[in-house]
Design an enzyme around this catalytic site. Structure first.
Site, short mmCIF file in Angstrom:
data_model
loop_
_atom_site.label_atom_id
_atom_site.label_comp_id
_atom_site.label_asym_id
_atom_site.label_seq_id
_atom_site.Cartn_x
_atom_site.Cartn_y
_atom_site.Cartn_z
N HIS A 295 32.32 43.07 -7.24
CA HIS A 295 32.82 42.43 -6.15
C HIS A 295 34.03 43.25 -5.92
CE1 HIS A 295 34.07 39.03 -3.47
NE2 HIS A 295 35.67 39.48 -3.95
N CYS A 296 34.31 43.78 -4.75
CA CYS A 296 35.34 44.43 -4.34
C CYS A 296 36.49 43.66 -3.69
CB CYS A 296 34.93 45.72 -3.41
SG CYS A 296 36.22 46.69 -3.36
N ASN A 297 37.75 43.50 -4.21
CA ASN A 297 38.76 42.62 -3.79
C ASN A 297 39.25 43.59 -2.64
OD1 ASN A 297 38.53 40.47 -5.68
ND2 ASN A 297 40.03 41.84 -6.96
N ASN B 195 37.06 42.55 0.12
CA ASN B 195 36.93 41.06 -0.11
C ASN B 195 35.33 40.76 0.15
OD1 ASN B 195 37.89 38.50 0.04
ND2 ASN B 195 37.85 38.21 2.02
N ASN B 196 34.72 41.73 -0.48
CA ASN B 196 33.09 41.52 -0.20
C ASN B 196 32.49 42.06 -1.35
OD1 ASN B 196 31.11 40.52 1.14
ND2 ASN B 196 30.93 42.51 2.40
#
Length: 221
Positions: free
Chosen positions: A134-136, A139-140
């Site tokens: 999950h890539c902050n 945001n996805n």
């Protein structure tokens, strides 16, 4: 039957937005502004158009790939009811589809069957097929269906950071060897110039570029 959950995030543009995502937008527009109002002005007239063109190309590709990855929903096709579409995109035969459907798993969070290899993301509250992370910053989630474009985004960020590093390092060197020449170019546009401020902004861009390159290389290695 599809899973209906109003609390799951479909893509990275759905609120709430993550602070790191907002920071990435601020940094992107800050670097864009500095490119055209500062960096380009430091180069001779014969070279500045090339800096602007290369910078625009790098930023445009970065923006495009970031938007596509952020906008994409990597959710498991069984929970979205788009398995047939997923099968067509992956050129699955009837036997291939049956094999996938015969090896499903039950997700207690989604309360739905999901394909083998899917993983539930607590941040997005959904199962992602081929979950990678999950890539902050986006945001996805990054999974099987959007990982190829994510790699292109990482390459675009790397190219952008390298071009910025080179474009800022050259005038930084000039600021110590011919500071008056740099100030003359800025004064012709803005009317005043402080060599200390010029060096400070250039050092900021160089350091930021190095941090970006190290982070991307560490991520994709």
């Amino acid at each position: 039957m599809t899973r209906i959950d109003v609390h799951s995030r479909r893509n990275g543009l759905q609120c709430p937005l993550h602070p790191q995502q907002l920071l990435s937008w601020v940094l992107f527009f800050l670097q864009t502004g500095l490119l055209y109002t500062f960096l380009v002005m430091l180069y001779p007239v014969t070279a500045s158009p090339f800096i602007a063109i290369f910078g625009f190309g790098a930023q445009l590709s970065l923006f495009y790939f970031a938007f596509v990855v952020t906008r994409h929903n990597p959710e498991d096709p069984l929970t979205t009811g788009k398995f047939e579409e997923y099968a067509r995109e992956n050129n699955l035969s009837m036997e291939g589809k049956q094999e996938l459907l015969s090896n499903t798993m039950w997700c207690k969070f989604c309360e739905h069957d999901v394909l083998k290899g899917s993983k539930h993301c607590r941040s997005c509250n959904k199962c992602v097929i081929g979950f990678d992370h999950h890539c902050n910053w986006l945001n996805n989630c990054v999974g099987k269906t959007n990982y190829p474009i994510f790699r292109k985004l990482m390459n675009a960020v790397l190219v952008h950071a390298f071009l910025q590093f080179v474009s800022a390092t050259i005038p930084l060197y000039w600021s110590y060897s011919d500071g008056s020449g740099l100030c003359d170019r800025l004064e012709s546009v803005y009317g005043n110039c402080s060599i200390a401020d010029v060096r400070g902004l250039l050092i900021f861009l160089v350091v930021l570029s190095i941090i970006m390159m190290i982070a991307i290389l560490k991520l994709i290695s």
